[in-house]
Design a protein around this motif. Structure first.
Motif, short mmCIF file in Angstrom:
data_model
loop_
_atom_site.label_atom_id
_atom_site.label_comp_id
_atom_site.label_asym_id
_atom_site.label_seq_id
_atom_site.Cartn_x
_atom_site.Cartn_y
_atom_site.Cartn_z
N MET A 66 43.53 47.70 43.51
CA MET A 66 44.72 47.09 44.07
C MET A 66 45.68 47.93 44.26
SD MET A 66 44.74 43.65 41.95
CE MET A 66 44.49 44.33 40.46
N GLU A 72 52.61 43.65 40.73
CA GLU A 72 52.87 44.12 39.23
C GLU A 72 54.11 44.15 38.67
OE1 GLU A 72 49.60 45.34 37.29
OE2 GLU A 72 48.20 45.57 38.70
N TYR A 274 42.85 38.22 37.98
CA TYR A 274 42.82 38.59 39.47
C TYR A 274 41.33 38.46 39.98
CZ TYR A 274 42.48 43.37 37.66
OH TYR A 274 42.23 44.40 36.96
N ALA A 287 41.50 41.24 34.56
CA ALA A 287 40.77 42.03 33.76
C ALA A 287 41.68 41.94 32.56
CB ALA A 287 41.12 43.50 34.12
N ARG A 330 42.11 52.34 30.83
CA ARG A 330 43.23 52.63 31.39
C ARG A 330 44.08 53.61 30.64
NH1 ARG A 330 43.47 47.22 30.80
NH2 ARG A 330 43.43 45.77 32.74
N ARG A 356 47.85 50.96 34.73
CA ARG A 356 47.33 50.21 35.36
C ARG A 356 47.53 50.34 36.97
NH1 ARG A 356 47.11 45.02 32.65
NH2 ARG A 356 46.75 44.16 34.66
N1 GLY Z 1 45.88 47.29 37.77
C1 GLY Z 1 45.17 46.24 37.37
C2 GLY Z 1 44.53 46.48 35.80
O1 GLY Z 1 44.80 47.53 35.76
O2 GLY Z 1 44.00 45.65 35.40
#
Ligand code: GLY
Length: 401
Positions: A66, A72, A274, A287, A330, A356
């Motif tokens: 995304m 966000e 999402y 997630a 992440r 993210r």
């Molecule tokens: N940018 C979406 C996530 O880190 O879940």
């Protein structure tokens, strides 16, 4: 909205890029490491990229792709906005350039993103976010329930409205990784897969290369772009070690009929689930956000939360076959913003902690880091994100805060 600093693609920035080029060793072949490698190889540098696994198979493989600078952004998270918006603006040209350079598609989709309100309470909360984001100057639009259903007829019929972010696009991150890998190699860069860097070599406070097993690979500049593993690399003094930790995310994917997709926009729910529809019929659901170190197990609770959140928005998902589940890490920093630029070790450049936003921030990171290495100049876009922002500050009484 904050002022978006100028961040020109390197190729258009009018920089004098002639003269001898540094040799560069890059640790990490995710989207960040590969895109920096591509820019530097294009500029004529000798580039070696090392990855403990296969190129693009870490967080880049696990991501949703995304490009969501608006969605966000919540209250308290606007400091990152100039960087995310600058990178978002670079994406269309970046995608085109990667496709041209590699001959491979990256499937940039530009339908935009909706955050849906599934009932009146959701709608009231979403109105607040709409006001906040409009106040920042972000391109967001309010859609009535009827307008949402018209665009996405398979959403839950009671949908009460949506915040539409027309500039929040998506790219297929797995295809992006393949394309970047090919682009690096076509530009003359070397990618060393399944080749773990055991440490960064330094002499007299300067990085001189990387250690791979018994071998020292010399380089004028070293880039640390190892995602969630960046804080673990050997050979760095504490002052140059990026404070990055893994933030676990569980995801899954179901299969739609690509000729009759259940969804065309990326859709967020108010509970943070999402749904990302791909052109090939895959529908990603993400997630979780968990502090579990490098525990890579899917959990029943994680799966349940994802499926429940998705089903509440899109009931038809219950009929679709589950194709894949996976976990990614992440690279989270202390303030959830990336760590970009030089550090206490001369010749070592950090490009990590994207949390993210790794895929979104790929173009601005690639251009900013390549510019730094080629010219010594710090792009205003990346200047606020140096490691030095975490250094202990002296108080008026001389104590360290
Ligand atoms: N940018 C979406 C996530 O880190 O879940």
């Amino acid at each position: 909205m904050g002022t978006v600093p100028s961040s020109l693609p390197l190729s258009e920035s009018g920089l004098k890029l002639s003269g001898p080029k540094p040799s560069v060793a890059i640790i990490g072949a995710g989207a960040i490491g590969l895109s920096i490698a591509w820019r530097l190889a294009q500029a004529g540098c000798r580039v070696d990229v090392f990855d403990r696994g296969e190129a693009g198979r870490g967080a880049t493989h696990a991501a949703g792709g995304m490009l969501a600078a608006c969605v966000e952004t919540e209250p308290g998270e606007d400091a990152l906005l100039p960087l995310t918006r600058a990178s978002q603006a670079l994406w269309p040209d970046f995608a085109r350039a990667v496709e041209e350079a590699s001959g491979l598609p990256v499937d940039l989709r530009t339908e935009g993103t909706m955050i849906v309100a599934l009932n009146a309470d959701d709608a009231a909360r979403l109105r607040f976010l709409h006001d906040f984001q409009s106040g920042l100057g972000l391109p967001v639009e309010w859609l009535t329930g009827g307008a949402v259903r018209k665009r996405e007829p398979y959403l839950q019929p009671g949908v009460a409205g949506a915040l539409f972010c027309p500039e929040d696009h998506q790219v297929d991150n797995r295809k992006l990784a393949l394309a970047l890998r090919a682009a690096v190699m076509r530009a003359g860069g070397r990618i060393h897969e399944r080749t773990e860097v055991s440490g960064i070599e330094t002499r007299g406070g300067r990085a001189t290369g990387v250690r791979v097993g018994e071998e020292l690979v010399q380089a004028d500049q070293v880039v640390l772009a190892a995602g969630a593993w960046s804080g673990r690399i050997d050979g760095l003094p504490a002052a140059a070690r990026p404070p990055v930790r893994p933030i676990k995310g569980q995801m899954l994917c179901v299969r739609m009929d690509p000729a009759l997709p259940l969804l065309r926009h990326t859709v967020w729910t108010q509970t943070g689930t999402y749904l990302i529809p791909r052109l090939d019929g895959r529908l990603l659901v993400g997630a979780t956000t968990e502090e579990r170190g490098f525990d890579d197990r899917m959990t029943a609770g994680g799966l349940f939360a994802l499926l429940e959140g998705a089903w509440r928005a899109l009931p038809g998902i219950a009929e679709l076959p589950v194709e894949e589940t996976w976990v990614g890490f992440r690279p989270g920093s202390r303030d959830d913003a990336p760590i970009l630029g030089s550090c206490a070790v001369e010749g070592l450049v950090l490009a990590t902690g994207h949390h993210r936003n790794g895929i979104l921030l790929t173009p601005v990171t690639a251009d900013g880091i390549a510019r730094l290495i080629l010219t010594g100049e710090t792009d205003p876009a990346i200047a606020p994100f140096g490691l030095d922002r975490f250094a202990p500050k002296k108080t008026a009484l001389g104590a360290l805060a």
